[in-house]
Design a protein around this motif. Sequence first.
Motif, short mmCIF file in Angstrom:
data_model
loop_
_atom_site.label_atom_id
_atom_site.label_comp_id
_atom_site.label_asym_id
_atom_site.label_seq_id
_atom_site.Cartn_x
_atom_site.Cartn_y
_atom_site.Cartn_z
N ARG A 1 -88.71 67.53 70.56
CA ARG A 1 -88.90 66.33 70.44
C ARG A 1 -90.43 66.22 69.96
NH1 ARG A 1 -88.76 63.83 75.93
NH2 ARG A 1 -90.88 64.53 75.94
N GLN A 2 -91.18 67.33 70.18
CA GLN A 2 -92.50 67.22 69.74
C GLN A 2 -92.79 67.94 68.40
OE1 GLN A 2 -94.52 69.46 72.88
NE2 GLN A 2 -94.59 67.61 74.34
N VAL B 1 -92.86 67.88 64.57
CA VAL B 1 -93.03 66.82 63.53
C VAL B 1 -92.18 67.52 62.19
CG1 VAL B 1 -94.64 65.71 61.90
CG2 VAL B 1 -95.42 66.22 64.14
N SER B 2 -91.13 66.46 61.71
CA SER B 2 -90.47 66.87 60.56
C SER B 2 -89.86 65.51 59.93
CB SER B 2 -89.26 67.49 60.73
OG SER B 2 -88.41 66.71 61.91
N LEU C 1 -92.93 62.49 54.34
CA LEU C 1 -93.96 61.47 54.35
C LEU C 1 -94.44 61.04 52.85
CD1 LEU C 1 -96.08 60.00 55.76
CD2 LEU C 1 -97.71 61.97 55.46
N LEU D 1 -102.33 68.54 58.02
CA LEU D 1 -101.12 68.20 58.58
C LEU D 1 -100.04 68.99 58.11
CD1 LEU D 1 -100.32 66.03 60.47
CD2 LEU D 1 -99.64 64.53 58.47
N SER D 2 -99.88 69.24 56.72
CA SER D 2 -98.60 70.20 56.20
C SER D 2 -98.67 71.29 56.72
CB SER D 2 -98.78 69.87 54.76
OG SER D 2 -97.46 70.46 54.30
N HIS E 1 -97.47 71.36 60.57
CA HIS E 1 -96.29 71.15 60.64
C HIS E 1 -95.51 71.48 59.59
CE1 HIS E 1 -97.69 68.60 64.05
NE2 HIS E 1 -98.70 68.28 63.25
N LEU F 1 -92.71 69.06 57.84
CA LEU F 1 -93.18 67.82 57.23
C LEU F 1 -93.32 68.16 55.87
CD1 LEU F 1 -94.26 65.01 57.54
CD2 LEU F 1 -96.46 65.91 57.70
#
Length: 117
Positions: A77-78, A80-81, A84, A104-105, A108, A111
Motif C-alpha cells: 500500500r505504501q 508509490v507507482s 505523474l 521523487l523519481s 520511487h 513512479l
Amino acid sequence: MHTVETGSFTAAAARMGMSKSAAGKNVARLEQRLGVKLLNRTTRSMSLTEEGELYYRSCLRVMDELDETESLLTSRRQVVSGTLRISLPVSYGRLCVMPVLATLSAEHPGLKLDEPV
C-alpha cells in the motif's frame, strides 16, 4: 496465548485488560470447544498438556503468518507507482519543480514521469 506466555491467568488477564476469572473462563471454554485439556493447573503452577503444546505451536505459526501478511499488504500500500503528469510554465518547471521530481523519481522507481509531447 497470553496465559502460556506469562505463565499465569493473573498476568495474562492484566495484559488483556480483563479479570483473572474471565481469562480462566476463556481458557475453559476453549478447552470445552476443542474437547481437550490444554493446561495442567495446580495452585502453584501451570503447564501445557501435549495437546496444549500442539495447539500453542500451531497458533504461533498462524499469528506469524498473519503478521507477515499484514506487513506485505502494508508495504504494498505504501509503494508509490503510476504516472505523474504536471502542466506548468517551462521556466518554473525547470527551476523549481524538476529538482523535486528528480528526487521523487529516484526514491520511487514505480513512479513514471510523463514528458510533454
